[in-house]
Design a protein around this motif. Structure first.
Motif, PDB file in Angstrom:
ATOM      1  N   GLY A  51       0.810  -1.215   0.000  1.00 18.72           N
ATOM      2  CA  GLY A  51       0.000   0.000   0.000  1.00 18.72           C
ATOM      3  C   GLY A  51       0.838   1.256   0.000  1.00 18.72           C
ATOM      4  N   ALA A  52       1.940   1.244   0.739  1.00 17.04           N
ATOM      5  CA  ALA A  52       2.811   2.418   0.816  1.00 17.04           C
ATOM      6  C   ALA A  52       3.461   2.729  -0.524  1.00 17.04           C
ATOM      7  N   ALA A  53       3.496   1.751  -1.420  1.00 16.53           N
ATOM      8  CA  ALA A  53       4.145   1.936  -2.721  1.00 16.53           C
ATOM      9  C   ALA A  53       3.148   2.210  -3.844  1.00 16.53           C
ATOM     10  N   LEU A  54       1.886   2.435  -3.523  1.00 15.04           N
ATOM     11  CA  LEU A  54       0.872   2.607  -4.572  1.00 15.04           C
ATOM     12  C   LEU A  54       1.179   3.772  -5.513  1.00 15.04           C
ATOM     13  N   ALA A  55       1.745   4.843  -4.993  1.00 13.85           N
ATOM     14  CA  ALA A  55       2.039   5.995  -5.853  1.00 13.85           C
ATOM     15  C   ALA A  55       3.041   5.643  -6.944  1.00 13.85           C
ATOM     16  N   ASP A  56       3.807   4.572  -6.735  1.00 20.42           N
ATOM     17  CA  ASP A  56       4.797   4.156  -7.728  1.00 20.42           C
ATOM     18  C   ASP A  56       4.202   3.238  -8.792  1.00 20.42           C
ATOM     19  N   THR A  57       2.900   2.986  -8.728  1.00 23.85           N
ATOM     20  CA  THR A  57       2.257   2.085  -9.703  1.00 23.85           C
ATOM     21  C   THR A  57       1.374   2.832 -10.685  1.00 23.85           C
ATOM     22  N   LEU A  58       1.427   4.166 -10.677  1.00 23.96           N
ATOM     23  CA  LEU A  58       0.444   4.947 -11.422  1.00 23.96           C
ATOM     24  C   LEU A  58       0.821   5.210 -12.866  1.00 23.96           C
ATOM     25  N   ASP A  59       1.951   4.696 -13.329  1.00 21.39           N
ATOM     26  CA  ASP A  59       2.305   4.913 -14.727  1.00 21.39           C
ATOM     27  C   ASP A  59       1.399   4.068 -15.631  1.00 21.39           C
ATOM     28  N   ASN A  60       1.449   4.335 -16.890  1.00 22.76           N
ATOM     29  CA  ASN A  60       0.614   3.626 -17.855  1.00 22.76           C
ATOM     30  C   ASN A  60       1.370   2.558 -18.621  1.00 22.76           C
ATOM     31  N   ASP A  61       2.528   2.136 -18.094  1.00 21.74           N
ATOM     32  CA  ASP A  61       3.274   1.067 -18.737  1.00 21.74           C
ATOM     33  C   ASP A  61       2.421  -0.196 -18.785  1.00 21.74           C
ATOM     34  N   ASP A  62       2.357  -0.808 -19.934  1.00 20.86           N
ATOM     35  CA  ASP A  62       1.615  -2.045 -20.176  1.00 20.86           C
ATOM     36  C   ASP A  62       0.127  -1.883 -19.884  1.00 20.86           C
ATOM     37  N   ARG A  63      -0.391  -0.684 -20.021  1.00 23.40           N
ATOM     38  CA  ARG A  63      -1.829  -0.488 -19.897  1.00 23.40           C
ATOM     39  C   ARG A  63      -2.527  -0.904 -21.197  1.00 23.40           C
ATOM     40  N   LEU A  64      -3.702  -1.437 -21.053  1.00 18.44           N
ATOM     41  CA  LEU A  64      -4.580  -1.671 -22.190  1.00 18.44           C
ATOM     42  C   LEU A  64      -5.280  -0.347 -22.462  1.00 18.44           C
ATOM     43  N   LEU A  65      -4.972   0.277 -23.591  1.00 18.79           N
ATOM     44  CA  LEU A  65      -5.366   1.669 -23.819  1.00 18.79           C
ATOM     45  C   LEU A  65      -6.526   1.839 -24.791  1.00 18.79           C
ATOM     46  N   TYR A  66      -6.874   0.792 -25.527  1.00 21.91           N
ATOM     47  CA  TYR A  66      -7.966   0.897 -26.507  1.00 21.91           C
ATOM     48  C   TYR A  66      -8.502  -0.500 -26.783  1.00 21.91           C
ATOM     49  N   PRO A  67      -9.734  -0.605 -27.285  1.00 19.35           N
ATOM     50  CA  PRO A  67     -10.294  -1.925 -27.589  1.00 19.35           C
ATOM     51  C   PRO A  67      -9.505  -2.619 -28.699  1.00 19.35           C
ATOM     52  N   ILE A  68      -9.451  -3.937 -28.594  1.00 21.03           N
ATOM     53  CA  ILE A  68      -8.743  -4.753 -29.581  1.00 21.03           C
ATOM     54  C   ILE A  68      -9.636  -5.928 -29.953  1.00 21.03           C
ATOM     55  N   ILE A  69      -9.789  -6.173 -31.242  1.00 17.51           N
ATOM     56  CA  ILE A  69     -10.524  -7.339 -31.750  1.00 17.51           C
ATOM     57  C   ILE A  69      -9.556  -8.159 -32.589  1.00 17.51           C
ATOM     58  N   ASN A  70      -9.335  -9.401 -32.191  1.00 14.11           N
ATOM     59  CA  ASN A  70      -8.443 -10.321 -32.915  1.00 14.11           C
ATOM     60  C   ASN A  70      -7.091  -9.682 -33.227  1.00 14.11           C
ATOM     61  N   GLY A  71      -6.549  -8.997 -32.238  1.00 13.47           N
ATOM     62  CA  GLY A  71      -5.222  -8.420 -32.365  1.00 13.47           C
ATOM     63  C   GLY A  71      -5.157  -7.066 -33.030  1.00 13.47           C
ATOM     64  N   GLU A  72      -6.278  -6.552 -33.532  1.00 16.66           N
ATOM     65  CA  GLU A  72      -6.291  -5.267 -34.226  1.00 16.66           C
ATOM     66  C   GLU A  72      -7.052  -4.226 -33.412  1.00 16.66           C
ATOM     67  N   ARG A  73      -6.534  -3.012 -33.418  1.00 15.62           N
ATOM     68  CA  ARG A  73      -7.201  -1.921 -32.708  1.00 15.62           C
ATOM     69  C   ARG A  73      -8.603  -1.707 -33.271  1.00 15.62           C
ATOM     70  N   ALA A  74      -9.561  -1.422 -32.392  1.00 12.78           N
ATOM     71  CA  ALA A  74     -10.945  -1.221 -32.805  1.00 12.78           C
ATOM     72  C   ALA A  74     -11.535  -0.031 -32.059  1.00 12.78           C
ATOM     73  N   THR A  75     -12.675   0.448 -32.524  1.00  7.70           N
ATOM     74  CA  THR A  75     -13.396   1.488 -31.799  1.00  7.70           C
ATOM     75  C   THR A  75     -14.217   0.839 -30.689  1.00  7.70           C
ATOM     76  N   TRP A  76     -14.619   1.669 -29.728  1.00  7.77           N
ATOM     77  CA  TRP A  76     -15.494   1.156 -28.672  1.00  7.77           C
ATOM     78  C   TRP A  76     -16.797   0.633 -29.262  1.00  7.77           C
ATOM     79  N   ASP A  77     -17.367   1.365 -30.195  1.00  8.70           N
ATOM     80  CA  ASP A  77     -18.641   0.932 -30.756  1.00  8.70           C
ATOM     81  C   ASP A  77     -18.512  -0.427 -31.431  1.00  8.70           C
ATOM     82  N   ALA A  78     -17.438  -0.619 -32.189  1.00  9.79           N
ATOM     83  CA  ALA A  78     -17.251  -1.907 -32.871  1.00  9.79           C
ATOM     84  C   ALA A  78     -17.052  -3.035 -31.871  1.00  9.79           C
TER      85      ALA A  78
END
Length: 884
Positions: A51-78
């Motif tokens: 818990g004391a280290a939570l501030a060190d986890t706030l980066d976006n490294d390896d974040r899932l940033l957008y929808p993906i369908i079968n390995g390809e970026r997609a829109t939210w609607d799709a």
């Protein structure tokens, strides 16, 4: 990271264990500063190392940033439309039970509520279960059998005011560090408080124990039944309480008589008679007793019976509903309790209603206006993935969890996911063992971005508040689920635009036609305004007209939620674990957590100081067993069960029982090759709760002899594709890799140069006769990487070399000693990390003790700061002091 800049501090809750600690996030010049909330009643200003280290986890490294369908970026609607259409088609062709949701204690209560409503209310299947099935479903079933409701009767303060605290199957010091520190502080203030630890292993929790019962794995039921029989023989039962408030007493007592005398109990449990006798006498003479139980009880093929045998003791003595007394199930996840409130388990309906009561089904159906509501329980977690493997489930949506690592028979789970035509995963992390199997990935908000509530182990509802903007296109889980529901034709039933709407609906359902018949009731919040929701302070349910300020303790009036109003004692016949050891698999494998990591490490692995206490998967084994199997400390071993295998580093420890092994649960393929311990665990579950038996897997262990072993420390991350074993850890200025290979490269120098792929100054040493190769790579005098490879595991310590990555450039002396891996002077090597909060190593502590002739933990803290942060390392400091 673009941070929101509020004018005030943000009060929120920690996303780790079920303690539910309050934290305060304050915007600073670069990011956020974190501190413990000294007003939050769960932690009062304390945090653990994670818990004391939570501030060190706030980066976006390896974040899932957008929808993906079968390995390809997609829109939210799709992506949302694809999920909705696929689920609709499968339901139309195969029925509602052909789809499933597998959700998580990482979800907020509002997320959980919407997911459960969609699956059970509108899709019309019970097939929604949660990873909380793996940690607390046993306690749920035991509570329901004993109390008529899933109700934890006590508060944290009861633990502090008790005169005896029994810890059964819980490494409290590491799994729930803040509560452990509260207990340790209470014991220091009141030395008469006694602590008994019941655990096959000697763990860090035993540091404050007055008595440790290192029982045979799985023998808890024999111990508890034996204690009940002892209390009967000593005339120590509370007969007036039993007469007025308990049923089933005679049958329970008759079953307990079969436990026999203290010598028989000691024999069944594999502990000395004197220890059993001391425990029994302590319990007999100490009215104010709290019994805390966790995974050592829960994760068993007879876990519900064990929990009820423990609860029987409190009912038989009337030690419940009063200050400093009661059985206490400690949950593993931050919102396991919240998931129970909304029906996140496959065998529950929402608001603590159940499929076993047709009236409950009708009540929820009318409240939701859901004519297609599920009429029966769905598949529990292990059954769900078995049905997926068998093709009965055609599509699964996994939310915020990693079952390819955490479920038993994990290799089969992975194969099931890979064979399924539609695997949807909504998560905040891009790369996990489970996302690798998904067809559709949906980016969910992470901690610090989402808003909602969680409920901790003492029934305390707290807010999680946002202080960060969403990463990329991430959305809250409730929004994602609602959008799919709307596209499936239920827009009017899922109209949510604000999280407070969902909370009000949840609160309203809890009070709907309740009439004080259901223990979960937060109807006081039915008309809560959005502003009041934002300002909601921590509070324990029930919260209703009768208890507008919350309820710290349940059953104070001796009334329970059974038809008779009386609690039930259960007749328990103890059973041994479902799988016994044999000549082929002679060891018992026990799994659990370590101090500084959480679940499958997707968050904690980002924090370098949390990776330095234990940096790779290990197997703990007793010295005599290691000798018999010709295993050396620090060598590699292979573990095999009837279901799978893994590799781990050997740690010889006298804290293990003969014949038992311990392996942590945390490592996945993302962080270590061939090290998923749940690949070994059998898919055997408790017949009532469905919780897997993760504490008793028969295994064999043998020495693993690769062609070579070694380690690499590198300033940049590297890839090793041709190794048999590779464990990786980010340690701040450098990455650490522990390696083993099946064959030798033609030339080590070519191999090392290809791996690093860097034009630089190389220092190298090679001894072909002994199979040793050492190399260091420098650029402008700054260390870039070191390679230490040998024929076996006998390699230099890493800590001094690791410190050199902080030097810019290296001194002449440091450069001269690089390939020896030994500093020119004593004291330059800090040793293995002990205190994660202040980065204090073992050798630093040892040297300080010797030089200053220290004789207390407090003196070590004053000299080195070790132990002055979260306190999780205090047991290890005590051991170091004792042996020094």
């Amino acid at each position: 990271m673009n941070a929101i800049r509020p004018s005030t501090q943000i009060h929120t809750t920690c996303p780790y264990c079920g303690v539910g600690c309050g934290v305060i996030m304050t915007p600073v010049a670069k990011g956020y500063q974190l501190k413990a909330d000294d007003q939050h009643p769960a932690n009062f200003g304390k945090l653990c190392s994670k818990g004391a280290a939570l501030a060190d986890t706030l980066d976006n490294d390896d974040r899932l940033l957008y929808p993906i369908i079968n390995g390809e970026r997609a829109t939210w609607d799709a992506a949302l439309s694809k999920v909705a259409r696929t689920f609709q088609r499968i339901i139309a062709e195969h029925g509602p039970d052909a789809v499933a949701f597998y959700v998580s204690g990482q979800l907020l209560t509002e997320d959980y509520y919407v997911a459960n409503k969609l699956m059970k209310g509108f899709i019309g299947s019970g097939n929604i279960d949660t990873n909380s099935r793996l940690c607390m479903s046993t306690a749920v079933a035991a509570h329901q059998r004993a109390f008529g409701a899933d109700a934890v009767p006590v508060s944290y303060e009861d633990m502090e005011t008790a005169d005896l605290v029994v810890l059964a199957g819980s490494n409290y010091a590491w799994a729930h560090p803040v509560l452990y520190q509260r207990l340790a502080a209470a014991k220091k203030m009141r030395p008469g408080l006694r602590v008994v630890v019941i655990d096959p292993r000697r763990t860090a929790t035993c540091d404050i124990a007055d008595l440790h019962l290192a029982i045979l794995p799985g023998s808890d039921g024999f111990l508890f039944n034996g204690l009940l029989n002892y209390l009967r023989r000593e005339d120590a039962l509370n007969l007036p309480y039993i007469e007025a408030h308990v049923e089933g007493f005679s049958a329970a007592l008759h079953a307990a008589r079969l436990a026999g005398s203290i010598p028989e109990v000691a024999l069944n449990c594999g502990v000395p008679e004197s220890s059993v006798s001391e425990f029994f006498r302590l319990f007999l003479r100490t009215e104010r007793t709290v019994s805390i139980f966790s995974q050592g009880i829960n994760q068993s093929s007879s876990g519900v019976d064990k929990a009820n045998a423990l609860i029987n003791l409190h009912l038989a003595t009337g030690r419940i509903g009063k200050p400093g007394m009661g059985p206490f199930s400690i949950t593993g996840q931050p919102n396991a309790m919240g998931g129970r409130e909304v029906g996140g388990l496959a065998n529950q309906l929402a608001a603590h209603m159940n499929f076993t009561d047709p009236g409950h089904i009708d009540t929820v159906s009318r409240f939701w206006n859901a004519p297609r509501i599920a009429q029966k329980p769905g598949l529990k977690a292990v059954e769900m993935f078995q049905a997926l493997a068998g093709g009965k489930i055609k599509a699964i949506w996994i939310m915020g969890t990693n079952p390819a690592v955490s479920l038993p028979d994990a290799d089969q789970v992975r194969r099931a996911l890979q064979s399924c035509a539609c695997v949807v995963v909504s998560d905040c992390v891009r790369h996990t063992d489970t996302t690798a199997c998904a067809n559709i990935l949906l980016p969910a908000m992470g901690w610090g971005e989402k808003r909602g509530t969680v409920t901790n182990s003492e029934r305390r509802i707290s807010r999680q508040r946002a202080f960060l903007p969403p990463a990329g296109e991430a959305q809250p889980d409730w929004w994602i689920i609602s959008q799919v529901a709307q596209r499936m034709g239920w827009a009017a039933d899922f109209p949510y635009t604000r999280v407070a709407q969902i909370f009000r609906e949840h609160a309203s359902l809890s009070g709907f036609e309740n009439h004080a018949q259901r223990t979960f009731d937060i109807s006081a919040f039915t008309d809560l305004s959005d502003d009041d929701y934002d300002a909601l302070q921590p509070i324990q349910w029930p919260v209703n007209a009768a208890h507008p300020q919350g309820t710290p303790r349940l059953f104070t009036d001796g009334q329970f939620f059974t038809p008779s109003g009386k609690a039930r004692m259960l007749a328990i016949t103890p059973r041994r674990p479902a799988q016994a050891t044999d000549a082929e698999f002679p060891f018992v494998l026990n799994t659990g957590r370590i101090r500084d990591q959480w679940h499958t490490m997707t968050r904690t692995s980002k924090v370098p100081r949390l990776n330095t206490h234990y940096w790779e998967p290990f197997v703990e084994i007793h010295a005599a067993d290691a000798c018999a199997k010709q295993l050396e400390d620090g060598s590699l071993a292979q573990l095999n069960s009837r279901h799978g295998s893994m590799l781990a580093r050997v740690r010889i420890s006298e804290d293990q029982r003969h014949g038992s092994l311990f392996v942590p649960i945390h490592w996945s393929d993302v962080f270590a090759q061939a090290a998923r311990v749940d690949a070994l665990v059998a898919p055997i579950t408790d017949p009532i709760s469905g919780q897997p038996e993760s504490k008793h897997t028969p295994v064999c262990i043998t020495a693993f002899h690769p062609a070579w072993q070694g380690f690499v420390l590198s300033r940049t991350p590297l890839h090793f594709d041709d190794t048999r074993y590779c464990a990786a850890a980010c340690c701040g200025a450098y990455w650490r890799y522990e390696l083993a290979g099946g064959h030798h490269p033609a030339l080590w120098s070519d191999w090392a140069h290809d791996i690093l792929n860097l034009s630089a100054d190389w220092l190298e040493y090679r001894d072909d006769a002994t199979g040793r190769y050492r190399a260091a790579c420098l650029v402008d005098g700054q260390l870039q990487a070191v390679f230490f490879l040998a024929a076996d595991h006998h390699l230099p310590a890493r800590e001094w070399l690791a410190n050199l990555f902080k030097s810019e450039p290296l001194t002449t002396s440091e450069r001269a000693h690089l390939l020896s891996a030994r500093p020119a002077r004593d004291g330059a090597d800090p040793g293995r990390m002990i205190c994660a909060c202040h980065s204090v190593g073992e050798k630093t502590i040892l040297n300080t003790i010797r030089q200053n002739k220290l004789t207390s933990i407090e003196a070590i803290g004053l000299s080195t700061q070790a132990g002055t942060g979260c306190g999780s390392c205090l047991p290890e400091l005590r051991h170091i002091l004792e042996r020094t």
